[in-house]
Design a protein around this motif. Structure first.
Motif, PDB file in Angstrom:
ATOM      1  N   ALA A   1       2.402   3.233   5.377  1.00 47.26           N
ATOM      2  CA  ALA A   1       2.296   3.601   6.721  1.00 47.26           C
ATOM      3  C   ALA A   1       3.855   2.938   7.291  1.00 47.26           C
ATOM      4  CB  ALA A   1       1.357   3.172   7.619  1.00 47.26           C
ATOM      5  N   CYS A   2       3.994   1.608   7.000  1.00 48.93           N
ATOM      6  CA  CYS A   2       5.455   1.030   7.338  1.00 48.93           C
ATOM      7  C   CYS A   2       6.430   1.690   6.630  1.00 48.93           C
ATOM      8  CB  CYS A   2       5.095  -0.316   6.921  1.00 48.93           C
ATOM      9  SG  CYS A   2       6.585  -1.476   7.297  1.00 48.93           S
ATOM     10  N   LEU A   3       6.297   1.942   5.474  1.00 44.87           N
ATOM     11  CA  LEU A   3       7.540   2.569   4.573  1.00 44.87           C
ATOM     12  C   LEU A   3       7.711   4.021   5.531  1.00 44.87           C
ATOM     13  CD1 LEU A   3       9.704   2.832   2.605  1.00 44.87           C
ATOM     14  CD2 LEU A   3       7.798   3.525   1.174  1.00 44.87           C
TER      15      LEU A   3
ATOM     16  N   LEU B   1      -4.006  -9.405   8.618  1.00 44.07           N
ATOM     17  CA  LEU B   1      -2.637  -8.891   9.087  1.00 44.07           C
ATOM     18  C   LEU B   1      -1.663  -8.759   8.262  1.00 44.07           C
ATOM     19  CD1 LEU B   1      -2.572 -11.849  11.536  1.00 44.07           C
ATOM     20  CD2 LEU B   1      -2.591  -9.701  12.134  1.00 44.07           C
ATOM     21  N   ALA B   2      -0.828  -7.884   8.357  1.00 45.02           N
ATOM     22  CA  ALA B   2       0.303  -7.606   7.613  1.00 45.02           C
ATOM     23  C   ALA B   2       0.979  -8.890   7.507  1.00 45.02           C
ATOM     24  CB  ALA B   2       1.344  -6.456   8.183  1.00 45.02           C
TER      25      ALA B   2
ATOM     26  N   TRP C   1      11.105  -2.883   4.877  1.00 46.70           N
ATOM     27  CA  TRP C   1      10.213  -2.138   5.493  1.00 46.70           C
ATOM     28  C   TRP C   1       9.361  -1.494   4.318  1.00 46.70           C
ATOM     29  CZ3 TRP C   1       9.846  -2.216  10.710  1.00 46.70           C
ATOM     30  CH2 TRP C   1      10.937  -2.729  11.257  1.00 46.70           C
ATOM     31  N   GLY C   2       8.215  -1.753   4.282  1.00 49.24           N
ATOM     32  CA  GLY C   2       7.244  -1.114   3.300  1.00 49.24           C
ATOM     33  C   GLY C   2       7.813  -1.591   1.940  1.00 49.24           C
TER      34      GLY C   2
ATOM     35  N   CYS D   1       5.440  -7.771   0.803  1.00 46.30           N
ATOM     36  CA  CYS D   1       4.995  -6.489   1.098  1.00 46.30           C
ATOM     37  C   CYS D   1       4.037  -5.975   0.147  1.00 46.30           C
ATOM     38  CB  CYS D   1       6.313  -5.719   1.426  1.00 46.30           C
ATOM     39  SG  CYS D   1       7.246  -6.062   2.688  1.00 46.30           S
ATOM     40  N   ARG D   2       4.051  -6.295  -1.112  1.00 43.66           N
ATOM     41  CA  ARG D   2       3.310  -5.672  -2.332  1.00 43.66           C
ATOM     42  C   ARG D   2       1.855  -5.553  -1.970  1.00 43.66           C
ATOM     43  NH1 ARG D   2       6.653  -8.388  -6.507  1.00 43.66           N
ATOM     44  NH2 ARG D   2       8.612  -6.934  -6.520  1.00 43.66           N
TER      45      ARG D   2
END
Length: 87
Positions: A45-47, A10-11, A60-61, A37-38
């Motif tokens: 893809a998020c960014l 999971l993110a 985000w990202g 996030c790193r």
């Protein structure tokens, strides 16, 4: 025959106890969200999605967005600067 599929990790934002962390006001919380996030498997893809949508704010990202653009750091609440730094 059933194929075994490795579970996708999971993110961090999906597995977080506090999803508001990615929309925090405190600089320390924003930096913590960026740190999480790193290691995210979907960071790029998020960014890219956030840039495409021009997200109004949040992390985000691994980047901070304000007004649909990436900014270096989020300025805390309070009185604005009297003088803008030279570009």
């Amino acid at each position: 025959m059933l194929a075994l599929v490795e579970p996708t990790p999971l993110a961090p934002c999906q597995d977080a106890e506090d999803p508001d962390l990615w929309f925090a006001e405190r600089q320390a919380d924003v930096e913590f969200a960026k740190t999480l996030c790193r290691t995210c498997p979907v960071r790029e893809a998020c960014l890219a999605g956030a840039l495409e949508r021009a997200e109004p704010w949040g992390v985000w990202g691994g980047e901070v967005f304000i007004g649909g653009a990436v900014v270096a750091t989020k300025r805390g609440r309070g009185r604005p600067r009297k003088h803008h730094p030279a570009a």
